[in-house]
Design a protein around this motif. Structure first.
Motif, mmCIF file in Angstrom:
data_model
loop_
_atom_site.group_PDB
_atom_site.id
_atom_site.type_symbol
_atom_site.label_atom_id
_atom_site.label_comp_id
_atom_site.label_asym_id
_atom_site.label_seq_id
_atom_site.Cartn_x
_atom_site.Cartn_y
_atom_site.Cartn_z
ATOM 1 N N GLU A 241 24.531 -7.238 46.274
ATOM 2 C CA GLU A 241 24.923 -7.380 47.683
ATOM 3 C C GLU A 241 26.026 -6.392 48.051
ATOM 4 O OE1 GLU A 241 25.951 -11.243 49.060
ATOM 5 O OE2 GLU A 241 24.015 -12.119 48.532
ATOM 6 N N ILE A 242 27.008 -6.274 47.167
ATOM 7 C CA ILE A 242 28.116 -5.339 47.423
ATOM 8 C C ILE A 242 27.588 -3.909 47.517
ATOM 9 C CG2 ILE A 242 30.235 -4.347 46.452
ATOM 10 C CD1 ILE A 242 30.798 -7.098 45.213
ATOM 11 N N ALA A 243 26.689 -3.568 46.597
ATOM 12 C CA ALA A 243 26.100 -2.223 46.609
ATOM 13 C C ALA A 243 25.349 -1.969 47.914
ATOM 14 C CB ALA A 243 25.158 -2.060 45.421
ATOM 15 N N LEU A 244 24.590 -2.955 48.352
ATOM 16 C CA LEU A 244 23.829 -2.817 49.606
ATOM 17 C C LEU A 244 24.754 -2.613 50.804
ATOM 18 C CD1 LEU A 244 20.998 -5.456 49.069
ATOM 19 C CD2 LEU A 244 20.657 -3.020 49.529
ATOM 20 N N GLN A 245 25.864 -3.325 50.793
ATOM 21 C CA GLN A 245 26.843 -3.173 51.881
ATOM 22 C C GLN A 245 27.384 -1.743 51.918
ATOM 23 O OE1 GLN A 245 29.843 -6.164 51.224
ATOM 24 N NE2 GLN A 245 28.389 -7.859 51.471
ATOM 25 N N HIS A 246 27.750 -1.231 50.742
ATOM 26 C CA HIS A 246 28.298 0.130 50.672
ATOM 27 C C HIS A 246 27.249 1.179 51.051
ATOM 28 C CE1 HIS A 246 32.374 -0.272 48.914
ATOM 29 N NE2 HIS A 246 31.908 -1.437 48.491
ATOM 30 N N VAL A 247 26.037 0.969 50.587
ATOM 31 C CA VAL A 247 24.957 1.913 50.898
ATOM 32 C C VAL A 247 24.653 1.894 52.400
ATOM 33 C CG1 VAL A 247 22.502 2.405 50.536
ATOM 34 C CG2 VAL A 247 23.954 1.851 48.587
ATOM 35 N N SER A 248 24.657 0.703 52.992
ATOM 36 C CA SER A 248 24.412 0.583 54.439
ATOM 37 C C SER A 248 25.487 1.310 55.239
ATOM 38 C CB SER A 248 24.382 -0.894 54.847
ATOM 39 O OG SER A 248 23.355 -1.567 54.168
ATOM 40 N N MET A 249 26.731 1.143 54.805
ATOM 41 C CA MET A 249 27.835 1.845 55.479
ATOM 42 C C MET A 249 27.675 3.357 55.359
ATOM 43 S SD MET A 249 31.032 -0.567 54.358
ATOM 44 C CE MET A 249 32.291 0.568 54.905
ATOM 45 N N PHE A 250 27.211 3.786 54.195
ATOM 46 C CA PHE A 250 26.998 5.217 53.976
ATOM 47 C C PHE A 250 25.926 5.757 54.925
ATOM 48 C CE2 PHE A 250 24.046 8.142 51.731
ATOM 49 C CZ PHE A 250 24.829 9.293 51.769
ATOM 50 N N PHE A 251 24.859 4.990 55.105
ATOM 51 C CA PHE A 251 23.756 5.448 55.957
ATOM 52 C C PHE A 251 24.141 5.547 57.432
ATOM 53 C CE2 PHE A 251 20.656 3.936 52.560
ATOM 54 C CZ PHE A 251 20.436 5.233 52.128
ATOM 55 N N ARG A 252 25.148 4.798 57.816
ATOM 56 C CA ARG A 252 25.613 4.904 59.205
ATOM 57 C C ARG A 252 26.188 6.287 59.487
ATOM 58 N NH1 ARG A 252 28.892 -0.768 59.301
ATOM 59 N NH2 ARG A 252 27.089 -2.135 58.973
ATOM 60 N N SER A 253 26.865 6.830 58.482
ATOM 61 C CA SER A 253 27.462 8.160 58.662
ATOM 62 C C SER A 253 26.514 9.285 58.237
ATOM 63 C CB SER A 253 28.766 8.261 57.860
ATOM 64 O OG SER A 253 28.514 8.018 56.490
ATOM 65 N N GLU A 254 25.499 8.933 57.452
ATOM 66 C CA GLU A 254 24.526 9.934 56.982
ATOM 67 C C GLU A 254 23.110 9.442 57.311
ATOM 68 O OE1 GLU A 254 25.091 12.853 55.517
ATOM 69 O OE2 GLU A 254 27.250 12.716 55.197
ATOM 70 N N LYS B 48 20.897 18.078 38.315
ATOM 71 C CA LYS B 48 21.428 18.421 39.639
ATOM 72 C C LYS B 48 21.838 17.181 40.435
ATOM 73 C CE LYS B 48 22.162 21.025 43.311
ATOM 74 N NZ LYS B 48 23.407 21.803 43.378
ATOM 75 N N VAL B 49 22.999 17.263 41.059
ATOM 76 C CA VAL B 49 23.469 16.226 41.989
ATOM 77 C C VAL B 49 23.263 16.745 43.407
ATOM 78 C CG1 VAL B 49 25.509 15.002 42.854
ATOM 79 C CG2 VAL B 49 25.144 15.228 40.390
ATOM 80 N N THR B 50 22.532 15.979 44.203
ATOM 81 C CA THR B 50 22.249 16.384 45.585
ATOM 82 C C THR B 50 23.425 16.074 46.504
ATOM 83 O OG1 THR B 50 19.918 15.877 45.176
ATOM 84 C CG2 THR B 50 20.580 16.137 47.475
ATOM 85 N N PHE B 51 24.015 14.901 46.277
ATOM 86 C CA PHE B 51 25.128 14.468 47.129
ATOM 87 C C PHE B 51 25.987 13.483 46.341
ATOM 88 C CE2 PHE B 51 27.092 11.473 50.053
ATOM 89 C CZ PHE B 51 27.634 12.302 51.028
ATOM 90 N N ALA B 52 27.298 13.556 46.537
ATOM 91 C CA ALA B 52 28.202 12.618 45.854
ATOM 92 C C ALA B 52 29.431 12.364 46.713
ATOM 93 C CB ALA B 52 28.619 13.175 44.497
ATOM 94 N N THR B 53 29.824 11.113 46.762
ATOM 95 C CA THR B 53 31.033 10.752 47.509
ATOM 96 C C THR B 53 31.682 9.531 46.861
ATOM 97 O OG1 THR B 53 31.935 10.254 49.709
ATOM 98 C CG2 THR B 53 29.833 9.217 49.147
ATOM 99 N N ALA B 54 32.975 9.370 47.110
ATOM 100 C CA ALA B 54 33.708 8.234 46.539
ATOM 101 C C ALA B 54 34.746 7.750 47.535
ATOM 102 C CB ALA B 54 34.382 8.645 45.236
ATOM 103 N N ASN B 55 35.093 6.474 47.420
ATOM 104 C CA ASN B 55 36.215 5.936 48.194
ATOM 105 C C ASN B 55 37.157 5.199 47.244
ATOM 106 O OD1 ASN B 55 35.021 3.412 47.691
ATOM 107 N ND2 ASN B 55 33.946 3.400 49.663
ATOM 108 N N GLU B 56 38.017 4.364 47.786
ATOM 109 C CA GLU B 56 39.036 3.715 46.954
ATOM 110 C C GLU B 56 38.473 2.622 46.044
ATOM 111 O OE1 GLU B 56 38.446 1.514 50.661
ATOM 112 O OE2 GLU B 56 38.934 3.615 50.254
#
Length: 469
Positions: A85-98, A166-174
């Motif tokens: 669930e936590i992963a889905l929340q973070h992924v959903s937030m990511f998709f809003r900006s991407e 190969k890494v296509t995209f990578a990002t991190a937060n706190e």
């Protein structure tokens, strides 16, 4: 440190766990059900023993002991969070900006980590191309600042090396990181060894393979050389890794390519940590990489992981040169004396004559400031490992002492010593009593003016008297 804990569970809980673990295709020794007489004292004691044996089998299996089902069963308080669930929340937030990315499906349980989740992805304007997104929480060895972590993770997509995937995209937060890579239908090196399908759950793929067979000698040599080359490259760059295992090596054509470079940055524990934390000579990230390479080489050679570490004797291998390398890493002597360097391994006959044909020039520019931060983080990771190893060593000594103290042999020895001591005490007290008695006799006549004398012996008759008689 504790090496045991108590759990309160009903038999039905064990039965439920056992049913969930059937996906592993392992034959686990769960005691059978009993409908009549299951409250009798003798039966309960016997069942308790059986359930303990069942847990012993599970907790000594490296893959099972690391799976979420077992951890939640043994320690529900610390493993109650739903990371999907936590992963889905973070992924959903990511998709809003991407918004160009889209989830195709979650790849459920394809990895071994509880706090790492995978999703099959696609780009909206390239619907046929498949990518894999991995989301991971931060681990106990995260020593970079949030800003440094973000910088280091973003740098991964700029890394170019013939043996790094190969890494296509990578990002991190706190609190976590998200990495997108191309999805490979062939899967990993582990999938090749175990003849598994990449999308299947980890337990199903690797716990109990139907056919155990190692790779061909040339594959072992080539893949081994490629992996050592990329480890050497990372070490020279000052980039910490420590996460080598066969499921972290992607097969791309004839090349092996390293995965999950982000793991060390996020501070995640290594797949083999429970092994190398037992040996105090394995105390640097370089030596960890070499130790992990030993596991991987064993798996490539024999088609399965070693039964235990250190390895006392190695089964026949396609070449003696393979055994030489394995002995230098996984033998008892290696654990006592330390790991060889990557450079030393590259010089060994198994790998020295391998010709690498890839002409791609490696590129991985790490800013000076970040390089310094990585160096400090690496030292902190190694320090924490050393402290953990020290605690394990102390705990082992204590356990051995307690075990020795409670052993039958030691009990007998102590009984014999106690008996001897008792006899000695009795003898000494007897002597003391005798001495006291003698002293009391001597002191009884001390009031007379002259000491008592024994009667004088009769005077023998003279010779003359005998003659006249």
């Amino acid at each position: 440190m504790e090496n045991s804990w108590q759990i309160v569970r009903r038999y039905s809980d064990f039965d439920l766990l056992n049913n969930s673990l059937q996906i592993s295709a392992l034959s686990l020794p769960l005691p059978p059900k009993k409908l009549i007489g299951n409250m009798e004292r003798e039966f309960i004691a016997e069942r308790q023993k059986g359930l303990q044996s069942y847990l012993d089998v599970i907790t000594t299996n490296h893959i099972l002991s690391n799976c979420e089902l077992v951890k939640k069963f043994l320690d529900p308080n610390n493993y109650s969070v739903n990371y999907t669930e936590i992963a889905l929340q973070h992924v959903s937030m990511f998709f809003r900006s991407e918004p160009k990315w889209e989830v195709v499906e979650p790849l459920k349980d394809i990895g071994w980590r509880i706090r790492k989740k995978y999703f099959l992805m696609k780009i909206k304007n390239q619907p046929k191309e498949r990518l894999m997104l991995s989301w991971a929480d931060l681990g106990p060895d995260k020593f970079l600042s949030d800003k440094e972590l973000q910088c280091a993770v973003k740098l991964l997509s700029a890394c170019s090396h013939p043996y790094i995937y190969k890494v296509t995209f990578a990002t991190a937060n706190e609190s976590s990181a998200l990495v997108i890579r191309p999805f490979n239908e062939k899967g990993t090196l582990k999938d090749l060894i175990y003849k598994a399908k990449p999308k299947e759950p980890f337990l199903k793929k690797y716990c109990n393979p139907k056919k155990i067979q190692g790779l061909e000698l040339q594959q072992i040599k080539t893949f081994g050389r490629q992996i050592l080359e990329v480890l050497k490259f990372l070490h020279e760059k000052g980039f910490p890794y420590g996460h080598l295992h066969s499921a972290n090596v992607m097969l791309d054509g004839d090349a092996c390519k390293l995965l999950d470079l982000e793991n060390a940055l996020l501070g995640l524990p290594s797949f083999y940590r429970s092994y190398f934390s037992q040996f105090r000579k394995i105390n640097t990230l370089e030596s960890i990489d070499v130790h992990c390479f030993g596991h991987l080489l064993y798996e490539m050679t024999y088609g399965r992981p070693p039964d235990s570490i250190p390895v006392d004797s190695f089964p026949p291998a396609p070449s003696l040169s393979v055994v030489s390398v394995l002995e230098s890493i996984l033998s008892c002597d290696a654990m006592k004396n330390g790991m060889p360097t990557v450079s030393r391994l590259l010089q060994m006959p198994l790998f020295s004559d391998v010709l690498l044909t890839n002409s791609e020039k490696p590129q991985f520019k790490i800013p000076t400031k970040l390089r310094e931060a990585l160096k400090i983080a690496k030292e902190c990771i190694e320090k924490r490992l050393t402290e953990e190893q020290k605690l394990i060593h102390q705990h082992r000594r204590l356990t051995r002492a307690q075990s020795h103290h409670g052993s039958e042999e030691e009990k007998k020895r102590r009984k014999i010593l106690a008996r001897k001591k008792s006899k000695r005490s009795t003898f000494e007290s007897g002597e003391e009593h005798s001495a006291k008695y003698s002293n009391s006799n001597n002191s009884a006549g001390s009031g007379a003016s002259s000491p008592l004398t024994s009667p004088s012996s009769p005077t023998p008759p003279s010779t003359a008297e005998h003659a006249s008689f």
